[in-house]
Design an enzyme around this catalytic site. Structure first.
Site, PDB file in Angstrom:
ATOM      1  N   HIS A 149       6.227  15.574 -38.192  1.00  0.00           N
ATOM      2  CA  HIS A 149       7.126  16.726 -38.426  1.00  0.00           C
ATOM      3  C   HIS A 149       7.566  16.835 -39.881  1.00  0.00           C
ATOM      4  O   HIS A 149       8.071  17.881 -40.293  1.00  0.00           O
ATOM      5  CB  HIS A 149       8.390  16.628 -37.559  1.00  0.00           C
ATOM      6  CG  HIS A 149       8.129  16.683 -36.091  1.00  0.00           C
ATOM      7  ND1 HIS A 149       7.430  17.713 -35.513  1.00  0.00           N
ATOM      8  CD2 HIS A 149       8.463  15.833 -35.079  1.00  0.00           C
ATOM      9  CE1 HIS A 149       7.341  17.491 -34.195  1.00  0.00           C
ATOM     10  NE2 HIS A 149       7.958  16.349 -33.919  1.00  0.00           N
ATOM     11  N   ASP A 189       0.270  14.117 -29.932  1.00  0.00           N
ATOM     12  CA  ASP A 189       1.693  14.011 -29.618  1.00  0.00           C
ATOM     13  C   ASP A 189       2.109  15.283 -28.873  1.00  0.00           C
ATOM     14  O   ASP A 189       1.574  16.357 -29.137  1.00  0.00           O
ATOM     15  CB  ASP A 189       2.489  13.870 -30.927  1.00  0.00           C
ATOM     16  CG  ASP A 189       3.968  13.593 -30.690  1.00  0.00           C
ATOM     17  OD1 ASP A 189       4.368  12.424 -30.793  1.00  0.00           O
ATOM     18  OD2 ASP A 189       4.722  14.552 -30.392  1.00  0.00           O
ATOM     19  N   HIS A 191       4.622  17.037 -29.159  1.00  0.00           N
ATOM     20  CA  HIS A 191       5.244  18.013 -30.061  1.00  0.00           C
ATOM     21  C   HIS A 191       4.237  18.482 -31.111  1.00  0.00           C
ATOM     22  O   HIS A 191       3.366  17.715 -31.524  1.00  0.00           O
ATOM     23  CB  HIS A 191       6.458  17.397 -30.763  1.00  0.00           C
ATOM     24  CG  HIS A 191       7.510  16.877 -29.837  1.00  0.00           C
ATOM     25  ND1 HIS A 191       7.570  15.556 -29.440  1.00  0.00           N
ATOM     26  CD2 HIS A 191       8.537  17.514 -29.227  1.00  0.00           C
ATOM     27  CE1 HIS A 191       8.602  15.395 -28.626  1.00  0.00           C
ATOM     28  NE2 HIS A 191       9.207  16.566 -28.467  1.00  0.00           N
ATOM     29  N   ASP A 282       4.017  10.721 -26.081  1.00  0.00           N
ATOM     30  CA  ASP A 282       5.104  11.370 -25.348  1.00  0.00           C
ATOM     31  C   ASP A 282       4.607  12.481 -24.421  1.00  0.00           C
ATOM     32  O   ASP A 282       5.403  13.160 -23.779  1.00  0.00           O
ATOM     33  CB  ASP A 282       6.194  11.879 -26.303  1.00  0.00           C
ATOM     34  CG  ASP A 282       5.635  12.560 -27.534  1.00  0.00           C
ATOM     35  OD1 ASP A 282       4.421  12.815 -27.573  1.00  0.00           O
ATOM     36  OD2 ASP A 282       6.425  12.849 -28.454  1.00  0.00           O
TER      37      ASP A 282
END
Ligand code: 6DK
Ligand code: ZN
Length: 379
Positions: A149, A189, A191, A282
Protein backbone atom coordinates in the site's frame (compact mmCIF):
# COMPACT_ATOMS: atom_id res chain seq x y z
CA UNK A 1 27.76 -14.17 -14.08
CA UNK A 2 25.79 -13.49 -17.26
CA UNK A 3 25.84 -17.20 -18.00
CA UNK A 4 24.53 -18.02 -14.56
CA UNK A 5 21.70 -15.54 -14.95
CA UNK A 6 20.74 -16.81 -18.37
CA UNK A 7 20.90 -20.49 -17.50
CA UNK A 8 18.30 -22.57 -15.68
CA UNK A 9 18.09 -21.62 -12.03
CA UNK A 10 18.10 -25.27 -11.05
CA UNK A 11 20.14 -27.94 -12.79
CA UNK A 12 17.99 -30.87 -13.88
CA UNK A 13 17.65 -33.39 -11.09
CA UNK A 14 19.14 -31.17 -8.41
CA UNK A 15 17.03 -30.15 -5.43
CA UNK A 16 15.87 -26.55 -5.72
CA UNK A 17 17.75 -24.08 -3.55
CA UNK A 18 15.04 -22.13 -1.77
CA UNK A 19 16.09 -19.07 0.20
CA UNK A 20 14.21 -18.46 3.42
CA UNK A 21 14.71 -15.11 5.06
CA UNK A 22 13.57 -14.77 8.64
CA UNK A 23 14.98 -12.18 11.00
CA UNK A 24 13.72 -11.52 14.53
CA UNK A 25 14.60 -7.85 14.22
CA UNK A 26 11.52 -7.37 12.05
CA UNK A 27 9.42 -8.33 15.08
CA UNK A 28 10.42 -5.04 16.75
CA UNK A 29 7.82 -3.06 14.80
CA UNK A 30 4.69 -3.12 16.97
CA UNK A 31 2.00 -0.82 18.30
CA UNK A 32 3.45 1.77 20.71
CA UNK A 33 1.21 0.89 23.65
CA UNK A 34 1.00 -2.83 23.11
CA UNK A 35 -2.46 -2.21 21.77
CA UNK A 36 -3.94 -5.18 19.89
CA UNK A 37 -3.42 -5.01 16.15
CA UNK A 38 -3.84 -7.62 13.41
CA UNK A 39 -0.44 -6.77 11.88
CA UNK A 40 1.67 -7.85 14.86
CA UNK A 41 5.02 -9.60 15.43
CA UNK A 42 3.37 -12.93 16.25
CA UNK A 43 2.63 -13.32 12.55
CA UNK A 44 6.28 -13.86 11.67
CA UNK A 45 6.90 -16.06 14.69
CA UNK A 46 3.90 -18.29 13.95
CA UNK A 47 5.13 -18.86 10.40
CA UNK A 48 8.68 -19.59 11.53
CA UNK A 49 7.47 -22.05 14.20
CA UNK A 50 5.39 -23.94 11.65
CA UNK A 51 8.21 -24.14 9.09
CA UNK A 52 10.51 -25.44 11.83
CA UNK A 53 7.98 -27.95 13.14
CA UNK A 54 7.37 -29.34 9.64
CA UNK A 55 11.09 -29.72 9.00
CA UNK A 56 10.74 -27.33 6.08
CA UNK A 57 12.93 -24.46 7.28
CA UNK A 58 16.00 -26.69 7.58
CA UNK A 59 15.65 -27.67 3.93
CA UNK A 60 15.90 -24.04 2.85
CA UNK A 61 18.92 -21.78 2.54
CA UNK A 62 18.97 -19.55 5.60
CA UNK A 63 19.08 -15.83 4.71
CA UNK A 64 19.58 -12.85 6.97
CA UNK A 65 18.15 -9.37 6.60
CA UNK A 66 20.17 -6.32 5.59
CA UNK A 67 18.92 -2.76 5.80
CA UNK A 68 18.13 -1.29 2.39
CA UNK A 69 20.36 1.58 1.32
CA UNK A 70 18.53 4.88 1.06
CA UNK A 71 19.45 5.28 -2.59
CA UNK A 72 17.55 2.09 -3.43
CA UNK A 73 14.52 3.17 -1.43
CA UNK A 74 14.75 6.53 -3.21
CA UNK A 75 13.89 4.82 -6.50
CA UNK A 76 10.27 4.65 -5.31
CA UNK A 77 9.87 7.00 -2.33
CA UNK A 78 10.37 10.75 -1.92
CA UNK A 79 13.13 12.16 0.30
CA UNK A 80 10.44 13.35 2.72
CA UNK A 81 8.93 9.91 2.99
CA UNK A 82 12.33 8.32 3.64
CA UNK A 83 13.16 10.95 6.25
CA UNK A 84 9.87 10.33 8.03
CA UNK A 85 10.51 6.59 8.29
CA UNK A 86 14.16 7.18 9.28
CA UNK A 87 13.20 9.61 12.06
CA UNK A 88 10.08 7.95 13.32
CA UNK A 89 11.83 5.81 15.95
CA UNK A 90 14.47 8.29 17.07
CA UNK A 91 14.56 9.67 20.62
CA UNK A 92 13.70 13.16 19.46
CA UNK A 93 10.63 11.85 17.74
CA UNK A 94 7.85 11.11 20.16
CA UNK A 95 5.65 8.96 17.98
CA UNK A 96 3.38 8.29 20.95
CA UNK A 97 2.81 11.76 22.29
CA UNK A 98 2.67 13.76 19.09
CA UNK A 99 0.44 11.15 17.52
CA UNK A 100 2.13 11.42 14.16
CA UNK A 101 0.67 8.12 13.17
CA UNK A 102 -2.81 9.60 13.42
CA UNK A 103 -2.11 11.84 10.48
CA UNK A 104 -1.78 8.75 8.34
CA UNK A 105 -4.17 6.16 7.06
CA UNK A 106 -3.98 2.90 9.07
CA UNK A 107 -0.38 3.21 10.26
CA UNK A 108 1.32 2.82 13.63
CA UNK A 109 4.94 3.37 14.72
CA UNK A 110 7.11 2.44 17.70
CA UNK A 111 10.82 2.53 18.55
CA UNK A 112 11.49 -0.49 16.33
CA UNK A 113 9.51 0.59 13.27
CA UNK A 114 12.27 2.40 11.46
CA UNK A 115 14.76 -0.44 11.59
CA UNK A 116 12.09 -3.01 10.70
CA UNK A 117 11.04 -0.97 7.66
CA UNK A 118 14.61 -0.65 6.35
CA UNK A 119 15.19 -4.37 6.99
CA UNK A 120 11.97 -5.39 5.23
CA UNK A 121 12.92 -3.46 2.10
CA UNK A 122 16.51 -4.71 2.27
CA UNK A 123 15.37 -8.30 2.72
CA UNK A 124 13.37 -8.38 -0.47
CA UNK A 125 16.29 -6.80 -2.34
CA UNK A 126 18.63 -9.40 -0.85
CA UNK A 127 16.65 -12.46 -1.86
CA UNK A 128 15.58 -11.04 -5.24
CA UNK A 129 19.21 -10.42 -6.12
CA UNK A 130 20.19 -14.00 -5.25
CA UNK A 131 17.33 -15.47 -7.25
CA UNK A 132 18.03 -13.19 -10.21
CA UNK A 133 21.70 -14.23 -10.12
CA UNK A 134 20.77 -17.92 -10.12
CA UNK A 135 22.32 -18.51 -6.70
CA UNK A 136 18.90 -19.49 -5.41
CA UNK A 137 16.09 -21.17 -7.38
CA UNK A 138 13.44 -19.18 -5.54
CA UNK A 139 13.04 -17.48 -2.19
CA UNK A 140 10.70 -16.43 0.57
CA UNK A 141 11.18 -13.19 2.49
CA UNK A 142 9.25 -13.21 5.75
CA UNK A 143 9.08 -9.48 6.21
CA UNK A 144 7.14 -6.88 8.10
CA UNK A 145 6.00 -4.19 7.98
CA UNK A 146 4.32 -5.12 4.69
CA UNK A 147 4.70 -2.90 1.64
CA UNK A 148 2.16 -2.94 -1.17
CA UNK A 149 0.00 0.00 0.00
CA UNK A 150 2.94 2.37 0.51
CA UNK A 151 2.95 5.09 -2.14
CA UNK A 152 5.66 7.49 -3.31
CA UNK A 153 5.08 9.97 -0.53
CA UNK A 154 2.71 8.16 1.79
CA UNK A 155 2.93 5.23 4.16
CA UNK A 156 -0.53 3.66 4.57
CA UNK A 157 -2.40 0.45 5.28
CA UNK A 158 0.14 -1.01 7.74
CA UNK A 159 2.87 -0.38 5.10
CA UNK A 160 5.89 1.93 5.51
CA UNK A 161 8.12 1.21 2.48
CA UNK A 162 6.98 -0.59 -0.66
CA UNK A 163 9.35 -3.54 -0.30
CA UNK A 164 8.47 -5.29 -3.57
CA UNK A 165 8.58 -2.13 -5.67
CA UNK A 166 11.98 -1.24 -4.23
CA UNK A 167 13.33 -4.68 -5.08
CA UNK A 168 11.91 -4.52 -8.61
CA UNK A 169 13.59 -1.19 -9.26
CA UNK A 170 16.81 -2.47 -7.74
CA UNK A 171 16.95 -5.34 -10.24
CA UNK A 172 16.04 -3.17 -13.20
CA UNK A 173 18.12 -0.09 -12.46
CA UNK A 174 21.03 -1.18 -10.28
CA UNK A 175 21.80 -4.64 -11.65
CA UNK A 176 21.79 -4.64 -15.46
CA UNK A 177 24.44 -7.38 -15.14
CA UNK A 178 21.77 -9.82 -13.95
CA UNK A 179 19.83 -9.56 -17.19
CA UNK A 180 16.44 -8.88 -15.62
CA UNK A 181 14.51 -6.78 -18.14
CA UNK A 182 10.92 -7.83 -17.50
CA UNK A 183 9.37 -8.36 -14.09
CA UNK A 184 5.96 -9.81 -13.32
CA UNK A 185 4.58 -8.70 -9.98
CA UNK A 186 1.70 -10.86 -8.78
CA UNK A 187 -0.20 -9.48 -5.80
CA UNK A 188 -2.55 -12.06 -4.28
CA UNK A 189 -3.03 -10.21 -1.01
CA UNK A 190 -6.78 -9.73 -0.48
CA UNK A 191 -6.27 -5.96 -0.59
CA UNK A 192 -5.39 -4.07 -3.76
CA UNK A 193 -1.71 -3.16 -4.14
CA UNK A 194 -2.38 0.51 -4.78
CA UNK A 195 1.19 1.57 -4.05
CA UNK A 196 2.78 -0.91 -6.40
CA UNK A 197 0.23 -0.11 -9.10
CA UNK A 198 1.19 3.57 -9.00
CA UNK A 199 4.93 2.98 -9.03
CA UNK A 200 4.94 1.08 -12.30
CA UNK A 201 1.88 2.61 -13.93
CA UNK A 202 3.75 3.86 -16.98
CA UNK A 203 6.54 1.27 -16.95
CA UNK A 204 6.19 -1.60 -19.45
CA UNK A 205 9.15 -3.45 -17.91
CA UNK A 206 6.96 -4.29 -14.92
CA UNK A 207 3.66 -6.06 -15.38
CA UNK A 208 1.56 -5.60 -12.27
CA UNK A 209 -1.26 -8.08 -11.61
CA UNK A 210 -3.43 -7.72 -8.53
CA UNK A 211 -6.41 -9.85 -7.53
CA UNK A 212 -8.33 -8.43 -4.62
CA UNK A 213 -11.65 -7.82 -2.93
CA UNK A 214 -13.12 -4.63 -4.31
CA UNK A 215 -16.81 -4.76 -3.38
CA UNK A 216 -17.62 -2.07 -5.96
CA UNK A 217 -15.01 0.26 -4.49
CA UNK A 218 -15.90 -0.11 -0.82
CA UNK A 219 -13.16 -2.52 0.31
CA UNK A 220 -9.85 -1.11 1.58
CA UNK A 221 -7.99 0.68 -0.05
CA UNK A 222 -11.00 1.34 -2.32
CA UNK A 223 -8.81 1.22 -5.43
CA UNK A 224 -8.09 -1.48 -7.98
CA UNK A 225 -10.87 -1.06 -10.52
CA UNK A 226 -10.45 -3.11 -13.70
CA UNK A 227 -11.91 -0.61 -16.17
CA UNK A 228 -9.85 0.70 -19.06
CA UNK A 229 -9.14 3.79 -16.97
CA UNK A 230 -6.83 1.69 -14.79
CA UNK A 231 -4.76 -0.44 -17.15
CA UNK A 232 -1.63 1.71 -17.07
CA UNK A 233 -0.66 4.77 -19.08
CA UNK A 234 1.79 5.80 -21.79
CA UNK A 235 4.29 3.04 -22.51
CA UNK A 236 2.80 1.12 -19.56
CA UNK A 237 -0.69 0.90 -21.08
CA UNK A 238 -1.89 -2.69 -20.79
CA UNK A 239 0.68 -3.56 -18.13
CA UNK A 240 -1.51 -2.94 -15.10
CA UNK A 241 -4.02 -5.66 -14.50
CA UNK A 242 -6.65 -5.72 -11.77
CA UNK A 243 -9.06 -8.52 -10.99
CA UNK A 244 -11.51 -6.93 -8.53
CA UNK A 245 -13.88 -9.34 -6.77
CA UNK A 246 -17.37 -7.99 -6.22
CA UNK A 247 -17.64 -9.63 -2.80
CA UNK A 248 -15.88 -11.79 -0.25
CA UNK A 249 -16.24 -15.58 0.13
CA UNK A 250 -14.05 -16.18 -2.93
CA UNK A 251 -12.43 -19.60 -2.84
CA UNK A 252 -9.70 -21.57 -4.58
CA UNK A 253 -11.96 -22.00 -7.61
CA UNK A 254 -12.35 -18.26 -8.18
CA UNK A 255 -8.62 -17.66 -7.93
CA UNK A 256 -7.82 -20.60 -10.20
CA UNK A 257 -10.26 -19.17 -12.76
CA UNK A 258 -8.49 -15.77 -12.59
CA UNK A 259 -5.17 -17.57 -13.04
CA UNK A 260 -6.29 -19.76 -15.94
CA UNK A 261 -8.19 -17.09 -17.86
CA UNK A 262 -6.30 -13.87 -17.10
CA UNK A 263 -2.95 -14.15 -15.38
CA UNK A 264 -1.43 -17.23 -16.98
CA UNK A 265 -2.18 -16.37 -20.63
CA UNK A 266 -0.75 -12.89 -20.08
CA UNK A 267 2.29 -14.22 -18.22
CA UNK A 268 2.94 -16.59 -21.12
CA UNK A 269 2.87 -13.71 -23.60
CA UNK A 270 4.85 -11.33 -21.38
CA UNK A 271 7.51 -13.96 -20.63
CA UNK A 272 8.97 -12.43 -17.45
CA UNK A 273 12.58 -12.88 -16.35
CA UNK A 274 11.52 -13.13 -12.70
CA UNK A 275 8.30 -13.10 -10.68
CA UNK A 276 7.94 -11.07 -7.51
CA UNK A 277 4.96 -12.27 -5.50
CA UNK A 278 3.32 -9.87 -3.09
CA UNK A 279 2.30 -12.79 -0.95
CA UNK A 280 -0.33 -11.73 1.51
CA UNK A 281 -2.33 -14.56 3.04
CA UNK A 282 -5.39 -12.58 4.06
CA UNK A 283 -7.55 -14.19 1.37
CA UNK A 284 -7.03 -17.39 3.37
CA UNK A 285 -9.87 -19.25 4.98
CA UNK A 286 -10.36 -17.94 8.50
CA UNK A 287 -8.74 -14.56 7.97
CA UNK A 288 -10.44 -11.89 10.11
CA UNK A 289 -9.98 -9.10 7.54
CA UNK A 290 -10.31 -10.82 4.18
CA UNK A 291 -13.55 -12.82 4.32
CA UNK A 292 -12.37 -15.15 1.56
CA UNK A 293 -11.58 -18.85 1.82
CA UNK A 294 -8.41 -19.89 0.04
CA UNK A 295 -7.05 -23.15 1.44
CA UNK A 296 -3.34 -23.97 1.88
CA UNK A 297 -3.75 -26.37 -1.06
CA UNK A 298 -5.25 -23.51 -3.04
CA UNK A 299 -2.21 -21.33 -2.45
CA UNK A 300 0.05 -24.24 -3.33
CA UNK A 301 -1.83 -24.74 -6.59
CA UNK A 302 -1.70 -21.05 -7.53
CA UNK A 303 2.02 -21.01 -6.83
CA UNK A 304 2.62 -24.23 -8.78
CA UNK A 305 1.00 -22.64 -11.81
CA UNK A 306 3.40 -19.67 -11.55
CA UNK A 307 6.46 -21.91 -11.41
CA UNK A 308 6.04 -22.55 -15.13
CA UNK A 309 7.27 -19.03 -15.91
CA UNK A 310 10.57 -17.19 -15.55
CA UNK A 311 12.37 -20.53 -15.19
CA UNK A 312 10.73 -20.88 -11.80
CA UNK A 313 12.47 -17.78 -10.47
CA UNK A 314 9.97 -16.63 -7.89
CA UNK A 315 10.48 -14.35 -4.93
CA UNK A 316 7.71 -14.40 -2.34
CA UNK A 317 7.51 -11.36 -0.09
CA UNK A 318 5.06 -11.51 2.78
CA UNK A 319 2.36 -8.83 2.78
CA UNK A 320 -0.81 -9.27 4.90
CA UNK A 321 -2.51 -12.28 6.50
CA UNK A 322 -3.95 -12.16 10.00
CA UNK A 323 -5.08 -15.61 11.07
CA UNK A 324 -1.91 -17.09 12.55
CA UNK A 325 -2.85 -20.70 11.79
CA UNK A 326 -3.95 -19.91 8.24
CA UNK A 327 -0.84 -17.95 7.33
CA UNK A 328 1.48 -20.55 8.85
CA UNK A 329 -0.24 -23.43 7.05
CA UNK A 330 -0.47 -21.56 3.76
CA UNK A 331 3.14 -20.48 3.78
CA UNK A 332 4.23 -23.96 4.71
CA UNK A 333 2.34 -25.40 1.74
CA UNK A 334 3.95 -22.79 -0.54
CA UNK A 335 7.43 -23.52 0.78
CA UNK A 336 6.97 -27.20 0.02
CA UNK A 337 5.97 -26.33 -3.53
CA UNK A 338 9.14 -24.28 -3.99
CA UNK A 339 11.18 -27.13 -2.53
CA UNK A 340 9.76 -29.36 -5.27
CA UNK A 341 7.73 -31.69 -3.08
CA UNK A 342 5.07 -33.65 -4.93
CA UNK A 343 1.73 -32.04 -4.39
CA UNK A 344 -1.80 -33.05 -5.25
CA UNK A 345 -4.72 -30.74 -4.70
CA UNK A 346 -6.90 -32.23 -2.00
CA UNK A 347 -9.28 -29.47 -0.92
CA UNK A 348 -12.96 -29.89 -1.76
CA UNK A 349 -13.56 -28.68 -5.30
CA UNK A 350 -15.83 -25.65 -5.47
CA UNK A 351 -17.32 -23.82 -8.45
CA UNK A 352 -16.41 -20.20 -9.19
CA UNK A 353 -19.18 -17.69 -8.49
CA UNK A 354 -21.24 -16.34 -11.40
CA UNK A 355 -19.81 -12.94 -10.56
CA UNK A 356 -16.31 -14.33 -10.99
CA UNK A 357 -16.99 -15.13 -14.66
CA UNK A 358 -18.44 -11.63 -15.08
CA UNK A 359 -15.34 -10.02 -13.58
CA UNK A 360 -12.99 -12.19 -15.62
CA UNK A 361 -14.87 -11.45 -18.86
CA UNK A 362 -14.74 -7.72 -18.14
CA UNK A 363 -11.00 -7.82 -17.46
CA UNK A 364 -10.40 -9.78 -20.66
CA UNK A 365 -12.46 -7.32 -22.69
CA UNK A 366 -10.58 -4.32 -21.31
CA UNK A 367 -7.19 -5.92 -22.01
CA UNK A 368 -7.60 -7.91 -25.21
CA UNK A 369 -6.30 -5.06 -27.37
CA UNK A 370 -2.97 -5.40 -25.56
CA UNK A 371 -3.00 -9.17 -25.03
CA UNK A 372 -4.61 -10.78 -28.09
CA UNK A 373 -4.61 -14.18 -26.39
CA UNK A 374 -7.54 -12.86 -24.31
CA UNK A 375 -9.73 -12.37 -27.39
CA UNK A 376 -10.95 -15.97 -27.50
CA UNK A 377 -14.30 -16.94 -26.03
CA UNK A 378 -14.29 -18.22 -22.46
CA UNK A 379 -15.06 -21.96 -22.34
N1 6DK B 1 -7.83 -1.85 9.35
C1 6DK B 1 -2.50 -5.45 3.93
O1 6DK B 1 -2.99 -6.67 4.38
C2 6DK B 1 -2.93 -4.30 4.84
O2 6DK B 1 -2.94 -5.28 2.62
C3 6DK B 1 -4.43 -4.10 4.97
C4 6DK B 1 -4.74 -2.77 5.60
C5 6DK B 1 -6.21 -2.63 5.95
C6 6DK B 1 -6.49 -1.32 6.60
C7 6DK B 1 -7.92 -1.16 7.01
C8 6DK B 1 -8.28 -2.14 8.10
C9 6DK B 1 -7.97 -2.57 10.51
C10 6DK B 1 -8.75 -3.71 10.63
C11 6DK B 1 -8.87 -4.39 11.85
C12 6DK B 1 -8.19 -3.91 12.95
C13 6DK B 1 -7.38 -2.79 12.83
C14 6DK B 1 -7.27 -2.12 11.62
F1 6DK B 1 -0.46 -4.41 3.50
C15 6DK B 1 -0.97 -5.53 3.94
F2 6DK B 1 -0.54 -5.76 5.15
F3 6DK B 1 -0.56 -6.49 3.16
O3 6DK B 1 -8.93 -3.12 7.84
ZN1 ZN C 1 -3.97 -7.31 2.79
Amino acid sequence: RRMAAAGAATPVGAAPRVGLLYDDRMCAHATPDGEKHPENPERLRAIRRKLDAEGVASRCVDMKAKEAKEKYIASVHTPNHIKLIRDISSKEYDYRRNKTARKFNSIYFNEGSSESAFLAAGSVIEVAEKVAAGELSSAIALVRPPGHHAEHNEPMGFCLFNNVAIAANYLLNERPDLGINKILIVDWDVHHGNGTQKMFYSDPRVLFFSVHRFDYGSFYPCEGDASHCFIGEGAGEGYNINVPWEHGKCSDADYVAAWDHVLLPIAEAFDPDIILLSAGFDAAMGDPLGGCCITPDGYALLLTKLLGFAKGRIVMALEGGYNLKSIANSLCACTKVLLGDNFTYNSPRMQPFESTWRVIQMVRDELKAYWPVLSSKLP
